[in-house]
Enzyme design. Sequence first.
Site, short mmCIF file in Angstrom:
data_model
loop_
_atom_site.label_atom_id
_atom_site.label_comp_id
_atom_site.label_asym_id
_atom_site.label_seq_id
_atom_site.Cartn_x
_atom_site.Cartn_y
_atom_site.Cartn_z
N ARG A 57 24.21 21.57 29.06
CA ARG A 57 23.65 22.44 28.89
C ARG A 57 21.93 22.59 29.14
O ARG A 57 21.23 23.10 29.79
CB ARG A 57 23.70 23.05 27.55
CG ARG A 57 23.27 24.50 27.35
CD ARG A 57 23.56 24.73 25.70
NE ARG A 57 24.89 23.99 25.29
CZ ARG A 57 26.15 24.44 25.41
NH1 ARG A 57 26.15 25.76 25.82
NH2 ARG A 57 27.15 23.98 25.14
N THR A 58 21.28 21.37 28.35
CA THR A 58 19.82 21.40 28.26
C THR A 58 19.61 20.81 29.72
O THR A 58 18.49 21.21 30.22
CB THR A 58 19.37 20.22 27.46
OG1 THR A 58 19.90 20.74 26.12
CG2 THR A 58 17.96 20.07 27.08
N LYS A 86 22.78 -2.13 33.26
CA LYS A 86 22.17 -3.61 34.01
C LYS A 86 21.20 -3.97 32.82
O LYS A 86 20.78 -5.61 32.78
CB LYS A 86 21.50 -3.61 35.29
CG LYS A 86 22.46 -3.10 36.32
CD LYS A 86 21.30 -3.14 37.55
CE LYS A 86 22.26 -2.17 38.60
NZ LYS A 86 21.25 -1.81 39.62
N ARG A 107 16.07 12.76 27.57
CA ARG A 107 16.97 13.02 26.62
C ARG A 107 17.42 11.72 26.35
O ARG A 107 18.02 10.97 27.11
CB ARG A 107 18.20 13.95 27.06
CG ARG A 107 19.55 13.70 26.09
CD ARG A 107 19.47 14.15 24.74
NE ARG A 107 18.97 15.45 24.58
CZ ARG A 107 19.97 16.48 24.37
NH1 ARG A 107 21.32 16.17 23.98
NH2 ARG A 107 19.85 17.80 24.21
N HIS A 135 13.38 18.15 19.17
CA HIS A 135 13.97 18.85 20.54
C HIS A 135 13.12 19.95 20.60
O HIS A 135 13.59 21.33 20.40
CB HIS A 135 15.59 19.29 20.09
CG HIS A 135 16.31 19.62 21.59
ND1 HIS A 135 15.65 19.63 22.82
CD2 HIS A 135 17.46 20.07 21.50
CE1 HIS A 135 16.66 20.05 23.46
NE2 HIS A 135 17.82 20.39 23.02
#
Lengths: 308, 152
Positions: A57-58, A86, A107, A135
Amino acid sequence: MDWKGRDVISIRDFSREDIEVVLSTAERLEREMKEKGQLEYARGKILATLFFEPSTRTRLSFESAMHRLGGSVIGFAEASTSSVKKGESLRDTIKTVEQYADVIVIRHPKEGAARLAAEVAEVPVINAGDGSNQHPTQTLLDLYTIKKEFGRIDGLKIGLLGDLKYGRTVHSLAEALSHYDVELYLISPSLLRMPRHIVEELKEKGMKVIETTKLEEVIGELDVLYVTRIQKERFPDEQEYLKVRGSYQVNLDTLRNVKETLRIMHPLPRVDEIHPEVDRTKYAIYFKQVFNGVPVRMALLGLVLGVI
Amino acid sequence: MPELKVSAIKEGTVIDHIPAGKGLKVIEILKLEKLSNGGAVLLAMNVPSKKLGRKDIVKVEGRFLSEEEVNKIALVAPTATVNIIKEYRVVEKFKVEVPEVIEGILRCGNPNCITNHEYVTTKFYVISRNPLKVRCHYCERTMEEEEILANL
């Protein structure tokens, strides 16, 4: 405040004036978007979306915002498809990606990752959620939604319901609301109360804060009920989660004695905390909230890129 | 009980009135075990004190610790006093004070904080001195006295 090049990491970094700039810019862009469809402010600019943990969504909201501004997007949607797998450090990932992009949205599952990224990067960094910490863009779209619905934020009675312990959206929203003259109702199972230091801070700022475990006792007072999911993935101990799972649900029964003007919000995704039958009522505005994410993120991208 | 006399130093810093048992921590915080100038570091532990009952004392020979450097020890030894010594005489004396920003000496107590997973110099803002409370610059979580001491 010079917005060009500014990082958007924590709602703590925002004054009321900053918030108002974002909200009014979003309002203007939403109007322009409706008139013209496609805008050209960010033509030639590239956004990198670095999603070290999934959040469709974000991510889509940011990508949509950048496309609406006329810019383009690169990035990855989960750490397993990047060099992080890695063993690359966050610092090196950021130093690399900034060579390709004009703005970075990140994020990350670790708290503080966005702040570190912003310190490393020469280009502006926007935090799209760091663990259970902040957020800020969700908070700004929440404030935008409230302002659109009521024409103001001051003077409202706002209830936050659910996981107030691990829920970063409610932490940030509560902090942002402390810039306004609102009454804040914190409604949660006792195991999931808002962290003490946040409550103390809100009170120190002069906010009226009421804590309760019983939604039915306060719901009739509220202008806004902001519901959150109990997030299984944030619990360090599954036993603790099982104790509170499904401990509340908003349904038509719950809404029998509410104000006509009550508005129910939710950052989504939901599980079972709001019954789908509530969606058809005039109270539910959570899908409008989703839409509002786009103009708010357009405003932030445009401001930090210095193109608006 | 008379105060214990610890041999005087010609030049350097004496950190006095450290709560008993915290002297080693003070040496650790100031990284005195890595003193490169060849000077001696003297630690007296659990000596009688009129003010504190018992105290620790740290004497650092040949090095003048800055006020900011010394203030870091306020986190473990808020009662400490610092004496700057030149030619066997105290030329400056001050009480330690918790600095506004604490960099590099404190780990974040939040296991999910990025500073516990990547190479980052930690940074904390002091939001209250009494009781001591700090906020992590990165994850924004606050830590109180007990947690601060456990993460030094």
